[in-house]
Design an enzyme around this catalytic site. Structure first.
Site, PDB file in Angstrom:
ATOM      1  N   LYS A 159      27.671   4.493  -0.084  1.00 38.91           N
ATOM      2  CA  LYS A 159      26.561   5.399   0.228  1.00 38.91           C
ATOM      3  C   LYS A 159      25.365   5.032  -0.641  1.00 38.91           C
ATOM      4  CE  LYS A 159      24.955   9.072  -1.185  1.00 38.91           C
ATOM      5  NZ  LYS A 159      23.570   8.545  -0.975  1.00 38.91           N
ATOM      6  N   GLU A 233      27.638   4.997 -14.266  1.00 39.86           N
ATOM      7  CA  GLU A 233      26.583   4.312 -15.023  1.00 39.86           C
ATOM      8  C   GLU A 233      25.339   5.172 -14.860  1.00 39.86           C
ATOM      9  OE1 GLU A 233      27.378   1.962 -16.857  1.00 39.86           O
ATOM     10  OE2 GLU A 233      29.124   1.016 -15.939  1.00 39.86           O
ATOM     11  N   CYS A 267      17.011   1.675 -15.533  1.00 44.17           N
ATOM     12  CA  CYS A 267      17.745   2.525 -16.470  1.00 44.17           C
ATOM     13  C   CYS A 267      17.607   2.001 -17.894  1.00 44.17           C
ATOM     14  CB  CYS A 267      19.214   2.598 -16.070  1.00 44.17           C
ATOM     15  SG  CYS A 267      19.950   0.969 -15.864  1.00 44.17           S
ATOM     16  N   GLU A 362      14.575  11.501 -19.788  1.00 43.05           N
ATOM     17  CA  GLU A 362      14.231  10.291 -19.045  1.00 43.05           C
ATOM     18  C   GLU A 362      13.134  10.580 -18.015  1.00 43.05           C
ATOM     19  OE1 GLU A 362      17.078   8.826 -16.148  1.00 43.05           O
ATOM     20  OE2 GLU A 362      16.850   6.786 -16.920  1.00 43.05           O
TER      21      GLU A 362
HETATM   22  P1  NAD Z   1      20.291   9.964  -8.309  1.00 39.26           P
HETATM   23  O1  NAD Z   1      21.329  10.404  -9.285  1.00 39.26           O
HETATM   24  O2  NAD Z   1      19.330  10.972  -7.817  1.00 39.26           O
HETATM   25  O3  NAD Z   1      20.979   9.342  -7.015  1.00 39.26           O
HETATM   26  C1  NAD Z   1      21.916   8.300  -7.090  1.00 39.26           C
HETATM   27  C2  NAD Z   1      22.782   8.323  -5.851  1.00 39.26           C
HETATM   28  O4  NAD Z   1      23.537   9.532  -5.822  1.00 39.26           O
HETATM   29  C3  NAD Z   1      21.997   8.277  -4.540  1.00 39.26           C
HETATM   30  O5  NAD Z   1      22.720   7.493  -3.615  1.00 39.26           O
HETATM   31  C4  NAD Z   1      21.987   9.741  -4.111  1.00 39.26           C
HETATM   32  O6  NAD Z   1      21.822   9.917  -2.720  1.00 39.26           O
HETATM   33  C5  NAD Z   1      23.371  10.171  -4.550  1.00 39.26           C
HETATM   34  N1  NAD Z   1      23.538  11.623  -4.757  1.00 39.26           N
HETATM   35  C6  NAD Z   1      22.574  12.558  -4.995  1.00 39.26           C
HETATM   36  N2  NAD Z   1      23.144  13.766  -5.175  1.00 39.26           N
HETATM   37  C7  NAD Z   1      24.482  13.603  -5.041  1.00 39.26           C
HETATM   38  C8  NAD Z   1      25.604  14.470  -5.133  1.00 39.26           C
HETATM   39  N3  NAD Z   1      25.455  15.768  -5.415  1.00 39.26           N
HETATM   40  N4  NAD Z   1      26.851  13.948  -4.966  1.00 39.26           N
HETATM   41  C9  NAD Z   1      27.036  12.630  -4.721  1.00 39.26           C
HETATM   42  N5  NAD Z   1      25.999  11.764  -4.616  1.00 39.26           N
HETATM   43  C10 NAD Z   1      24.739  12.235  -4.764  1.00 39.26           C
HETATM   44  O7  NAD Z   1      19.538   8.722  -8.987  1.00 39.26           O
HETATM   45  P2  NAD Z   1      18.324   7.867  -8.425  1.00 39.26           P
HETATM   46  O8  NAD Z   1      17.065   8.687  -8.527  1.00 39.26           O
HETATM   47  O9  NAD Z   1      18.675   7.261  -7.134  1.00 39.26           O
HETATM   48  O10 NAD Z   1      18.257   6.688  -9.517  1.00 39.26           O
HETATM   49  C11 NAD Z   1      17.639   6.834 -10.753  1.00 39.26           C
HETATM   50  C12 NAD Z   1      18.648   7.175 -11.837  1.00 39.26           C
HETATM   51  O11 NAD Z   1      19.668   6.175 -11.867  1.00 39.26           O
HETATM   52  C13 NAD Z   1      18.033   7.169 -13.230  1.00 39.26           C
HETATM   53  O12 NAD Z   1      18.560   8.230 -13.975  1.00 39.26           O
HETATM   54  C14 NAD Z   1      18.500   5.837 -13.802  1.00 39.26           C
HETATM   55  O13 NAD Z   1      18.515   5.790 -15.200  1.00 39.26           O
HETATM   56  C15 NAD Z   1      19.861   5.717 -13.201  1.00 39.26           C
HETATM   57  N6  NAD Z   1      20.320   4.316 -13.201  1.00 39.26           N
HETATM   58  C16 NAD Z   1      21.324   3.955 -14.042  1.00 39.26           C
HETATM   59  C17 NAD Z   1      21.753   2.637 -14.094  1.00 39.26           C
HETATM   60  C18 NAD Z   1      22.858   2.208 -15.006  1.00 39.26           C
HETATM   61  O14 NAD Z   1      23.462   1.168 -14.740  1.00 39.26           O
HETATM   62  N7  NAD Z   1      23.165   2.922 -16.049  1.00 39.26           N
HETATM   63  C19 NAD Z   1      21.161   1.689 -13.264  1.00 39.26           C
HETATM   64  C20 NAD Z   1      20.150   2.096 -12.394  1.00 39.26           C
HETATM   65  C21 NAD Z   1      19.741   3.417 -12.362  1.00 39.26           C
END
Ligand code: NAD
Length: 465
Positions: A159, A233, A267, A362
């Site tokens: 997803k 992550e 991130c 963040e």
């Molecule tokens: P997000 O947490 O909003 O979404 C990530 C994914 O989760 C998306 O596919 C989203 O549709 C899904 N999602 C949203 N709500 C959900 C729920 N309740 N249950 C299951 N899935 C759900 O993050 P984002 O805005 O897409 O990405 C940015 C974030 O990701 C930042 O916090 C960034 O630091 C983090 N990030 C971390 C890494 C790492 O490797 N540590 C790498 C890239 C991004």
């Protein structure tokens, strides 16, 4: 029945619709999990060497389509075309790297107290793995999750984020065209509702997630309640410590590159520069000069260094966080020029007190706060003063300071004389503290296999003669 559509918008031209997909509801997600469960049986039977060959063919197909995929990435996500091409290259290498592990030994033998008994361990796939991914590395992060999961005999339900549906579809199409059997990789579209349905489904044996802390935490609560494996992550708030013994022009280039690359939507992006002692003034003035010189624009233009944010909403979030910091007493030391008309936010340098909310929460955009402290120990304490623990760096010639920082900085990735961003695709990757969850780490084939498989212990005796 009325179908809910997900619209993909070009963040550089907000009136341009890149495409539309249907959002999957809980029933559609459940059906995808069932198809994956059925397909996993044959996929597992194929054996790891043949799966490795198919994975190599997938990598080759993605390489053939790389330019189209890179352009679609820039169109949907906004990053510069150079960044997008680099990401495709990394994803192809990631797939080849994992495919190359098909011939690794997958168990150990042990001495037995019974004569003629063979005692060994072997690995078996966990079954169906759900991969939930963010938009900021829309091909590289899925490659890290999907390639090893498939190699080890799992089926995957993926997803992706709703910000990059067309690219996700194009990537899945490339793998199918390369010969990945039907059902082995199921793609589902949607946001929280589809994500919750996926992680709650009893047919999902493990969830690998990259995204924000609150969503990660909510997933962990669901998976641990039902005993499924989970790997998270999460976010970061990464510091670069700059000592007075380095050239401020070079140090500023490392800091500004780490803060603003990918429009600050990494991130591992540098969120705080912590200057030690008299490093502060020369560093700040160089950071200002280099930030003001950044070229912000449409990622398709080869002259662009910094693309738009992923969406108008992301832009509004960054603007709100900066305004809140200003209300708390922060000052804008520099801002680049940004064009009108897209989801552009100008790369911004703040100065102020380390107690600002923006210094611990963040903000996913091109915003850096420059802080000053008296000693290296103060810098380490300040760097560690957030709930996150993803990456950190120290810029100095002094080997003693480097070793101290590597030991004492609370970060899963610690660097010296390099940006907080950028990691090798085959090195264990993950954070500490709120940036992670205690699970075997991603990226490295030897660590991730512990997440993607179960180890069995097999005792084999001969029937007495
Ligand atoms: P997000 O947490 O909003 O979404 C990530 C994914 O989760 C998306 O596919 C989203 O549709 C899904 N999602 C949203 N709500 C959900 C729920 N309740 N249950 C299951 N899935 C759900 O993050 P984002 O805005 O897409 O990405 C940015 C974030 O990701 C930042 O916090 C960034 O630091 C983090 N990030 C971390 C890494 C790492 O490797 N540590 C790498 C890239 C991004």
């Amino acid at each position: 029945m009325h179908e809910l559509m997900i619209q993909s918008i070009n963040p550089a031209q907000l009136d341009e619709i890149v495409g539309e997909v249907v959002a999957d509801d809980a029933a559609a997600v459940g059906a995808a999990v069932e198809r994956a469960r059925a397909a996993q049986i044959g996929w597992r039977e194929l054996g790891i060497i043949r799966r490795g060959r198919i994975l190599r063919a997938c990598a080759d197909e993605v390489a053939r389509r790389a330019e189209d995929l890179a352009r679609l990435m820039t169109l949907e996500e906004g990053k510069t075309i150079g960044e997008a091409r680099g990401e495709l290259e990394g994803a192809v290498e990631t797939m080849h790297y994992h495919a190359g592990h098909a011939r690794d030994a997958d168990g150990r033998t042990f001495p037995s107290s019974t004569p003629d008994e063979l005692v060994r361990t072997l690995r078996v796939p966990v079954g169906v793995v759900a991969a939930i991914t963010p938009w900021n590395f829309p091909v590289q992060i899925p490659a890290w999750k999907v390639a090893p999961a498939l190699l080890w005999g799992n089926a995957v339900v993926w997803k992706p984020s709703t910000e990059t549906p067309m690219l996700s579809q194009a990537l899945a199409d490339a793998l199918a065209a390369a010969g990945l059997p039907d059902g082995v990789l199921e793609l589902v579209h949607g946001d929280a509702e589809a994500g919750q349905a996926l992680v709650s489904h009893p047919g999902v044996d493990a969830v690998t997630f990259t995204g924000s802390v609150p969503v990660g935490r909510s997933i962990a609560a669901i998976t641990s309640a039902r005993g499924a494996k989970v790997q998270l992550e999460l976010g970061g708030h990464n510091a670069a410590i700059v000592c007075g013994d380095v050239d401020p022009v070079w140090a500023a280039s490392i800091v500004v590159g780490g803060a603003m690359g990918g429009t600050g939507q990494k991130c591992t992006a540098t969120r705080r520069a912590v200057a030690v002692g008299d490093a502060y003034e020369p560093l700040l003035s160089e950071i200002i000069r280099q930030t003001e010189a950044l070229v912000v624009g449409d990622g398709m233009d080869p002259a662009t260094q910094i693309g738009p944010l992923v969406s108008e909403r992301a832009k509004a979030d960054v603007a709100a966080a900066v305004n809140a910091a200003l209300a708390e007493g922060a000052q804008i030391a520099a801002q680049a020029q940004a064009p009108a008309g897209g989801a552009y936010y100008p790369p911004t340098i703040l100065t102020g007190d380390s107690g600002l909310v923006i210094c611990r929460e963040e903000v996913f955009g091109p915003v850096l706060t420059v802080l000053g402290v008296d000693t290296v120990d103060d810098a380490i304490a300040l760097a560690n003063s957030t709930p996150f623990g993803l990456s950190a760096t120290v810029l100095t010639h002094d080997e003693r300071t480097i070793r101290r920082c590597i030991e004492r900085l609370d970060a899963g990735v610690v660097k010296a004389n390099a940006p907080t961003t950028g990691t090798e695709l085959h090195v264990p990757f993950g954070g500490l503290k709120d940036s992670t969850y205690p699970a075997p780490r991603e990226q490295n084939a030897e660590t991730v296999v512990d997440f993607l498989t179960w180890t069995k212990s097999a005792y084999t005796r001969l029937v007495p003669e």
